[in-house]
Design an enzyme around this catalytic site. Structure first.
Site, PDB file in Angstrom:
ATOM      1  N   ALA A 131     -65.403  10.910  22.515  1.00 43.79           N
ATOM      2  CA  ALA A 131     -65.202  12.360  23.232  1.00 43.79           C
ATOM      3  C   ALA A 131     -64.135  13.046  22.468  1.00 43.79           C
ATOM      4  CB  ALA A 131     -64.936  12.328  24.592  1.00 43.79           C
ATOM      5  N   HIS A 132     -64.216  13.035  21.071  1.00 44.83           N
ATOM      6  CA  HIS A 132     -63.068  13.767  20.201  1.00 44.83           C
ATOM      7  C   HIS A 132     -63.893  14.129  19.000  1.00 44.83           C
ATOM      8  CE1 HIS A 132     -62.705   9.639  18.906  1.00 44.83           C
ATOM      9  NE2 HIS A 132     -62.486   9.854  17.841  1.00 44.83           N
ATOM     10  N   GLY A 133     -63.094  14.948  18.177  1.00 48.31           N
ATOM     11  CA  GLY A 133     -63.541  15.169  16.759  1.00 48.31           C
ATOM     12  C   GLY A 133     -62.322  15.043  16.051  1.00 48.31           C
TER      13      GLY A 133
END
Length: 140
Positions: free
Chosen positions: A56-58
């Site tokens: 849940a990140h970029g």
């Protein structure tokens, strides 16, 4: 293409070579040959409790090649406009996540092992951990 312009349609499953003999299978992965970048870091995620999600990140610059080395899990990628979910469940298939894509890993099977080949050494400044900040990055 600037890193903030990649879309979920740029992220693809890559089928790796599988060499089979009576003693078992082997899948080689070589820099810029089987995956489209040089590997600078390798890590794996395991012992994920049922129902939990990871990632849940970029990333601003990092390419990742994700493999279900054991078991299965889903990867949902998001470019701020579109989402795509793929299931990984074969150790000879991997998913290429490009920079500027939000990724979430979920639905881990019991005993699943997620192997990640990364294009850069760990750099906390490369992470985009907040979805609102990610959307601003995509609009820049």
């Amino acid at each position: 293409m600037p890193n903030n312009k990649h879309t979920v349609f740029d992220c693809n499953i890559i089928h790796l070579r599988r060499i089979h003999n009576r003693a078992g299978n082997i899948t080689p992965v070589e820099n810029n040959m089987h995956i489209p970048f040089d590997v600078k870091r390798v890590f794996y995620i395991y012992d994920i409790p049922g129902g939990e999600s990871r990632a849940a990140h970029g990333h601003h610059k990092l390419h990742q090649f994700v493999v279900a080395a054991g078991g299965s899990f889903d990867i949902t990628v998001d470019d701020g406009e579109n989402k795509k979910t793929v299931q990984l469940n074969r150790p000879y298939m991997g998913f290429h996540i490009l920079p500027g894509i939000w990724a979430d890993l979920s639905n881990f099977s019991s005993g699943a092992v997620c192997l990640v080949l990364a294009s850069l050494p760990y750099d906390p400044e490369d992470y985009i951990a907040n979805y609102e900040a990610f959307k601003l990055f995509k609009k820049a």
